[in-house]
Design a protein around this motif. Structure first.
Motif, PDB file in Angstrom:
ATOM      1  N   VAL A  60     -15.926 -57.697  -6.065  1.00 44.62           N
ATOM      2  CA  VAL A  60     -16.964 -57.560  -7.082  1.00 44.62           C
ATOM      3  C   VAL A  60     -16.984 -56.097  -7.511  1.00 44.62           C
ATOM      4  N   ILE A  61     -16.857 -55.890  -8.821  1.00 46.20           N
ATOM      5  CA  ILE A  61     -16.866 -54.551  -9.393  1.00 46.20           C
ATOM      6  C   ILE A  61     -18.190 -54.344 -10.112  1.00 46.20           C
TER       7      ILE A  61
ATOM      8  N   SER B 190     -18.190 -46.610  -3.132  1.00 48.94           N
ATOM      9  CA  SER B 190     -18.917 -46.038  -4.260  1.00 48.94           C
ATOM     10  C   SER B 190     -18.121 -44.880  -4.832  1.00 48.94           C
ATOM     11  N   TYR B 191     -18.087 -44.788  -6.166  1.00 48.81           N
ATOM     12  CA  TYR B 191     -17.396 -43.697  -6.844  1.00 48.81           C
ATOM     13  C   TYR B 191     -18.339 -42.879  -7.709  1.00 48.81           C
TER      14      TYR B 191
ATOM     15  N   LEU C 239     -28.112 -57.309  -5.149  1.00 48.26           N
ATOM     16  CA  LEU C 239     -28.972 -56.368  -4.426  1.00 48.26           C
ATOM     17  C   LEU C 239     -28.609 -54.931  -4.774  1.00 48.26           C
ATOM     18  N   LEU C 240     -27.322 -54.628  -4.817  1.00 45.83           N
ATOM     19  CA  LEU C 240     -26.904 -53.272  -5.166  1.00 45.83           C
ATOM     20  C   LEU C 240     -27.334 -52.907  -6.581  1.00 45.83           C
TER      21      LEU C 240
ATOM     22  N   SER D 128     -20.573 -48.193 -10.439  1.00 47.19           N
ATOM     23  CA  SER D 128     -19.298 -47.647  -9.945  1.00 47.19           C
ATOM     24  C   SER D 128     -19.129 -47.959  -8.458  1.00 47.19           C
ATOM     25  N   TYR D 129     -19.511 -49.171  -8.087  1.00 48.52           N
ATOM     26  CA  TYR D 129     -19.356 -49.672  -6.724  1.00 48.52           C
ATOM     27  C   TYR D 129     -18.314 -50.787  -6.706  1.00 48.52           C
ATOM     28  N   VAL D 130     -17.656 -50.929  -5.578  1.00 49.57           N
ATOM     29  CA  VAL D 130     -16.723 -52.030  -5.356  1.00 49.57           C
ATOM     30  C   VAL D 130     -17.045 -52.675  -4.023  1.00 49.57           C
TER      31      VAL D 130
END
Length: 345
Positions: free
Chosen positions: A224-225, A51-52, A206-207, A214-216
């Motif tokens: 998956v971006i 996570s960013y 789900l996320l 801003s998750y990878v």
């Protein structure tokens, strides 16, 4: 005794590729390195969730653990070698081939219907009912890897006999009853071409439902971006040079998925011939059109399936399919030539 993995669980090399690409992928303007959790138990590969965004460690940990737990559920459902207490998974479906319909988890039914859809979409170039053929090649590669000097590739006769049991029509799905069965007792399912990508797509859903951006997710190379970097700019990652060191290309990624299939991931060399794991339905042998195919698509399951299908298709046929599905693709030939769709910049 060496543990036997299905093709679904062999893919570790692509993860290492993206580890090398990580300085591209996770560099964020403003100096933020983000947060990351690593999981080692799903699909026999390494999964990283990063996570960013600006969020607490507790919130990130809760999001990542929830996504990882869902990956664990799909890991058990898709396993073709091990059965688990309390669930009917693909190992059970294969073992009970030719028998009565089996009650299964609705999520497994959803996946199998998706797999049938991808079979139709790709004109059978990706076929989860190819297990009888894939097993012959997998066993050959494993014997070579174990040092068996007498190991020979499967014969044309053995492959032809196995191919008699690869009809997708043998897979019967009754959504209303919640059951699945293989009508051919010699048929078997192998979901290595799309299982991990499909599971990663569900984890990403789900996320998103939890408000994450801003998750990878990097599930053994299936990327998956979610969204973009906090400043709105895309992430970037490298595509490995399949015949040398470094990268053949880099690509920018925002709110998408990205999967590469290559002949350098899982292979053995016998008599100077490279035998890799991606089997062409038309020849029943390792496909020879390309050295790698990278696919960018909205859904990771589609990208995973397409990367395999396009690897086995002639270029013009594959480019037409990618256009119909709105996917962006980069092909690298065994000679090193790079071909790409317009949107793969």
């Amino acid at each position: 005794m060496k543990r036997r993995f299905s093709p679904l669980y062999e893919g570790i090399s692509l993860f290492l590729i993206f580890c090398l690409a990580l300085p591209f992928l996770v560099s964020c303007r403003g100096g933020s390195k983000g947060k990351k959790k690593v999981y080692y138990t799903y699909f026999d590969t390494v999964t990283e969730i990063s996570s960013y965004r600006a969020e607490s460690d507790a919130d990130f940990s809760a999001n990542a653990d929830a996504a990882a737990a869902l990956l664990g559920t799909y890991h058990e459902l898709f396993d073709i070698y091990h059965e688990y207490e309390g669930i009917t998974n693909l190992a059970t479906v294969n073992r009970m081939a030719g028998g009565e319909p089996l009650a299964v988890d609705e999520r497994l039914i959803d996946f199998l219907l998706f797999a049938k859809e991808m079979y139709e979409t790709t004109d059978g170039y990706v076929n989860i009912a190819m297990g009888s053929v894939l097993t012959l090649w997998h066993d050959f590669r494993e014997r070579v890897s174990d040092g068996d000097a007498d190991a020979l590739p499967p014969s044309e006769e053995a492959l032809a006999a196995a191919n008699l049991h690869t009809s997708i029509d043998a897979l019967e799905i009754d959504r209303a009853a919640g059951t699945v069965r293989l009508t051919d007792p010699a048929a078997s399912l192998d979901v290595g071409a799309m299982g991990k990508g499909y599971a990663t797509a569900r984890a990403a859903e789900l996320l998103r439902a939890r408000g994450a951006d801003s998750y990878v997710i990097n599930a053994g190379g299936n990327l998956v971006i979610l969204g973009a970097r906090p400043d709105g700019s895309p992430f970037s990652t490298g595509i490995r040079n399949p015949r040398g060191d470094g990268f053949a290309a880099t690509v920018s990624l925002s709110d998408t998925s990205f999967v590469t299939s290559g002949d350098y991931e899982r292979y053995v060399t016998v008599g100077g011939v490279r035998y890799h794991h991606i089997i062409d339905k038309t020849t029943l042998a390792p496909a020879s059109h390309f050295a790698s195919v990278s696919v960018m698509a909205a859904d990771s399951g589609v990208a995973d399936a397409l990367s395999t299908a396009l690897f086995c298709m002639p270029y013009e046929e594959g480019r037409a399919l990618a256009g119909r599905l709105g996917a962006e693709v980069l092909w690298i030939t065994p000679e090193g030539e790079i071909l790409r769709t317009e949107g793969m910049k």
